[in-house]
Design a protein around this motif. Structure first.
Motif, mmCIF file in Angstrom:
data_model
loop_
_atom_site.group_PDB
_atom_site.id
_atom_site.type_symbol
_atom_site.label_atom_id
_atom_site.label_comp_id
_atom_site.label_asym_id
_atom_site.label_seq_id
_atom_site.Cartn_x
_atom_site.Cartn_y
_atom_site.Cartn_z
ATOM 1 N N ALA A 31 0.827 -1.208 0.000
ATOM 2 C CA ALA A 31 0.000 0.000 0.000
ATOM 3 C C ALA A 31 0.861 1.259 0.000
ATOM 4 C CB ALA A 31 -0.926 0.009 1.215
ATOM 5 N N ALA A 32 0.319 2.308 -0.603
ATOM 6 C CA ALA A 32 1.002 3.595 -0.672
ATOM 7 C C ALA A 32 1.318 4.119 0.725
ATOM 8 C CB ALA A 32 0.120 4.602 -1.421
ATOM 9 N N ALA A 33 2.484 4.749 0.866
ATOM 10 C CA ALA A 33 2.943 5.217 2.177
ATOM 11 C C ALA A 33 1.981 6.213 2.814
ATOM 12 C CB ALA A 33 4.328 5.842 2.043
ATOM 13 N N SER A 34 1.235 6.952 2.001
ATOM 14 C CA SER A 34 0.296 7.934 2.552
ATOM 15 C C SER A 34 -0.854 7.291 3.311
ATOM 16 C CB SER A 34 -0.261 8.816 1.429
ATOM 17 O OG SER A 34 -0.768 8.034 0.366
ATOM 18 N N LEU A 35 -0.994 5.971 3.210
ATOM 19 C CA LEU A 35 -2.062 5.257 3.918
ATOM 20 C C LEU A 35 -1.613 4.743 5.283
ATOM 21 C CD1 LEU A 35 -3.356 3.217 0.857
ATOM 22 C CD2 LEU A 35 -4.618 5.012 2.039
ATOM 23 N N THR A 36 -0.407 5.097 5.706
ATOM 24 C CA THR A 36 0.200 4.532 6.918
ATOM 25 C C THR A 36 -0.730 4.564 8.127
ATOM 26 O OG1 THR A 36 2.441 5.060 6.177
ATOM 27 C CG2 THR A 36 2.113 4.744 8.545
ATOM 28 N N ASN A 37 -1.211 5.733 8.484
ATOM 29 C CA ASN A 37 -1.999 5.858 9.714
ATOM 30 C C ASN A 37 -3.340 5.153 9.617
ATOM 31 O OD1 ASN A 37 -0.011 8.101 9.561
ATOM 32 N ND2 ASN A 37 -0.799 8.578 11.588
ATOM 33 N N ALA A 38 -4.031 5.333 8.508
ATOM 34 C CA ALA A 38 -5.351 4.709 8.356
ATOM 35 C C ALA A 38 -5.243 3.190 8.372
ATOM 36 C CB ALA A 38 -6.014 5.191 7.075
ATOM 37 N N LEU A 39 -4.252 2.644 7.662
ATOM 38 C CA LEU A 39 -4.139 1.185 7.606
ATOM 39 C C LEU A 39 -3.664 0.588 8.923
ATOM 40 C CD1 LEU A 39 -2.801 0.395 4.009
ATOM 41 C CD2 LEU A 39 -5.111 0.128 4.929
ATOM 42 N N ALA A 40 -2.926 1.350 9.709
ATOM 43 C CA ALA A 40 -2.540 0.851 11.037
ATOM 44 C C ALA A 40 -3.781 0.619 11.894
ATOM 45 C CB ALA A 40 -1.600 1.843 11.720
ATOM 46 N N GLU A 41 -4.733 1.520 11.813
ATOM 47 C CA GLU A 41 -5.988 1.377 12.555
ATOM 48 C C GLU A 41 -6.832 0.234 11.983
ATOM 49 O OE1 GLU A 41 -9.983 4.020 13.601
ATOM 50 O OE2 GLU A 41 -8.152 5.032 12.923
ATOM 51 N N ILE A 42 -6.920 0.182 10.663
ATOM 52 C CA ILE A 42 -7.710 -0.864 10.012
ATOM 53 C C ILE A 42 -7.117 -2.241 10.269
ATOM 54 C CG2 ILE A 42 -8.295 -1.783 7.717
ATOM 55 C CD1 ILE A 42 -8.745 1.187 6.891
ATOM 56 N N GLU A 43 -5.806 -2.342 10.250
ATOM 57 C CA GLU A 43 -5.149 -3.622 10.519
ATOM 58 C C GLU A 43 -5.568 -4.173 11.884
ATOM 59 O OE1 GLU A 43 -0.594 -5.459 10.769
ATOM 60 O OE2 GLU A 43 -0.912 -3.301 10.820
ATOM 61 N N GLN A 44 -5.559 -3.324 12.874
ATOM 62 C CA GLN A 44 -5.885 -3.747 14.234
ATOM 63 C C GLN A 44 -7.323 -4.234 14.350
ATOM 64 O OE1 GLN A 44 -5.531 -0.639 17.308
ATOM 65 N NE2 GLN A 44 -4.349 -2.070 18.517
ATOM 66 N N THR A 45 -8.256 -3.474 13.802
ATOM 67 C CA THR A 45 -9.663 -3.838 13.952
ATOM 68 C C THR A 45 -10.035 -5.027 13.072
ATOM 69 O OG1 THR A 45 -10.254 -2.122 12.337
ATOM 70 C CG2 THR A 45 -10.376 -1.530 14.662
ATOM 71 N N PHE A 46 -9.501 -5.082 11.853
ATOM 72 C CA PHE A 46 -9.806 -6.193 10.954
ATOM 73 C C PHE A 46 -9.299 -7.509 11.532
ATOM 74 C CE2 PHE A 46 -8.526 -8.988 7.413
ATOM 75 C CZ PHE A 46 -9.756 -9.182 6.804
ATOM 76 N N GLU A 47 -8.083 -7.516 12.043
ATOM 77 C CA GLU A 47 -7.527 -8.743 12.621
ATOM 78 C C GLU A 47 -8.338 -9.189 13.829
ATOM 79 O OE1 GLU A 47 -2.805 -8.428 11.396
ATOM 80 O OE2 GLU A 47 -3.443 -7.781 13.390
ATOM 81 N N ALA A 48 -8.758 -8.238 14.669
ATOM 82 C CA ALA A 48 -9.531 -8.581 15.857
ATOM 83 C C ALA A 48 -10.879 -9.184 15.490
ATOM 84 C CB ALA A 48 -9.720 -7.346 16.737
ATOM 85 N N GLU A 49 -11.494 -8.678 14.430
ATOM 86 C CA GLU A 49 -12.834 -9.134 14.051
ATOM 87 C C GLU A 49 -12.827 -10.441 13.259
ATOM 88 O OE1 GLU A 49 -15.313 -6.226 12.219
ATOM 89 O OE2 GLU A 49 -14.827 -4.668 13.686
ATOM 90 N N THR A 50 -11.767 -10.685 12.495
ATOM 91 C CA THR A 50 -11.784 -11.832 11.581
ATOM 92 C C THR A 50 -10.812 -12.943 11.958
ATOM 93 O OG1 THR A 50 -10.077 -10.922 10.113
ATOM 94 C CG2 THR A 50 -12.368 -10.278 9.690
ATOM 95 N N GLY A 51 -9.777 -12.642 12.729
ATOM 96 C CA GLY A 51 -8.753 -13.633 13.022
ATOM 97 C C GLY A 51 -7.695 -13.736 11.949
ATOM 98 N N HIS A 52 -7.895 -13.064 10.811
ATOM 99 C CA HIS A 52 -6.892 -13.067 9.754
ATOM 100 C C HIS A 52 -5.715 -12.175 10.151
ATOM 101 C CE1 HIS A 52 -9.647 -15.268 7.309
ATOM 102 N NE2 HIS A 52 -10.485 -14.254 7.127
ATOM 103 N N ASP A 53 -4.583 -12.412 9.530
ATOM 104 C CA ASP A 53 -3.374 -11.643 9.807
ATOM 105 C C ASP A 53 -3.056 -10.773 8.599
ATOM 106 O OD1 ASP A 53 -0.949 -10.730 10.865
ATOM 107 O OD2 ASP A 53 0.165 -12.384 9.940
ATOM 108 N N LEU A 54 -3.059 -9.449 8.805
ATOM 109 C CA LEU A 54 -2.689 -8.521 7.736
ATOM 110 C C LEU A 54 -1.202 -8.215 7.843
ATOM 111 C CD1 LEU A 54 -5.428 -5.731 7.450
ATOM 112 C CD2 LEU A 54 -4.984 -7.622 5.882
#
Length: 254
Positions: A31-54
């Motif tokens: 992913a583009a570097a400009s997405l750093t902060n948003a994807l850090a938040e999304i990574e945490q919530t997505f992994e918690a909800e699905t069990g998948h590892d981003l």
């Protein structure tokens, strides 16, 4: 011999944990570097909800696209412009039918100060720079740099400021130059400026001064899995939308 209730419960727990582990998957996202902060938040919530590892790799879109062309094992690519995604699609490296536009953004002129005065982007820009440098991502390959150069050319300013441009590998590196004071001014995305306390926005470039800033996302060839489908559904959902909007992106995905 009859099993005890405790043994039955333990066996059931093992079966459940085994099924969860079997259904969990790892998704490698470039992913583009400009997405750093948003994807850090999304990574945490997505992994918690699905069990998948981003597993998220962040860099300039050009560098990531070249890595994919060279065979890097990515599952998903989120670019900061359409051109690099177009190149991968032309190379047959995208899973057909999975590409969609996710976000839009804006580019801004920032200063190393929390209270720099607002200024128009016009003929006085060279004087504003003085002997200082203008930090930008690589102007011929990294999307933020491409957009910035296009805007400066549109406004008739590129030739005057080009000798003072300090180019960096990605937009977050340009942001860092301004945040640390190594460059007094820089051109970054509005979302980058919002993520850094040690810079302030001096001006926003007119939307018609550069090509539209669009972030497309797509699966890569032969990476079509239920886990990636879940991730894309999540990116289109309310929680991801809120995370992107908190960083200043405009979500266009439906």
């Amino acid at each position: 011999m009859r099993s005890s209730p405790r043994r039955l419960a333990a066996a059931l727990a093992l079966l459940v944990s085994g099924a969860t582990a079997a259904s969990a998957d790892q998704i490698t996202v470039f992913a583009a570097a400009s997405l750093t902060n948003a994807l850090a938040e999304i990574e945490q919530t997505f992994e918690a909800e699905t069990g998948h590892d981003l597993s998220i790799s962040l860099a300039g879109s050009s560098a990531l696209a070249r890595q994919i062309q060279a065979g890097a094992p990515a599952d998903v690519f989120i670019s900061a412009n359409a051109d690099w995604m177009d190149r991968l699609e032309a190379d047959g490296l995208l899973e057909p039918g999975t590409r969609f536009d996710l976000l839009t953004n804006a580019i801004v002129l920032i200063a190393h100060s929390t209270d720099a005065p607002k200024a128009g982007i016009g003929p006085d820009l060279p004087a504003l720079l003085g002997d200082g440098r203008l930090a930008m991502a690589l102007v011929d390959s990294v999307p933020a740099g491409i957009y910035g150069k296009a805007a400066l050319e549109h406004l008739g300013l590129w030739d005057a400021v080009a000798p003072q441009v300090a180019q960096t590998d990605n937009v977050r590196a340009a942001l860092a130059l301004v945040a640390t004071g190594e460059a007094p001014y820089g051109i970054v995305y509005a979302t980058d400026a919002a993520a850094e306390d040690d810079v302030s926005v001096v001006a926003t470039f007119p939307a018609d001064s550069h090509p539209p800033i669009v972030y497309p996302a797509a699966e890569l060839t032969n990476r079509d899995t239920p886990a990636i489908a879940e991730f894309f559904a999540y990116l289109r959902g309310a929680e991801a939308r809120a995370a992107f909007e908190r960083q200043g992106f405009v979500v266009v995905a439906k």
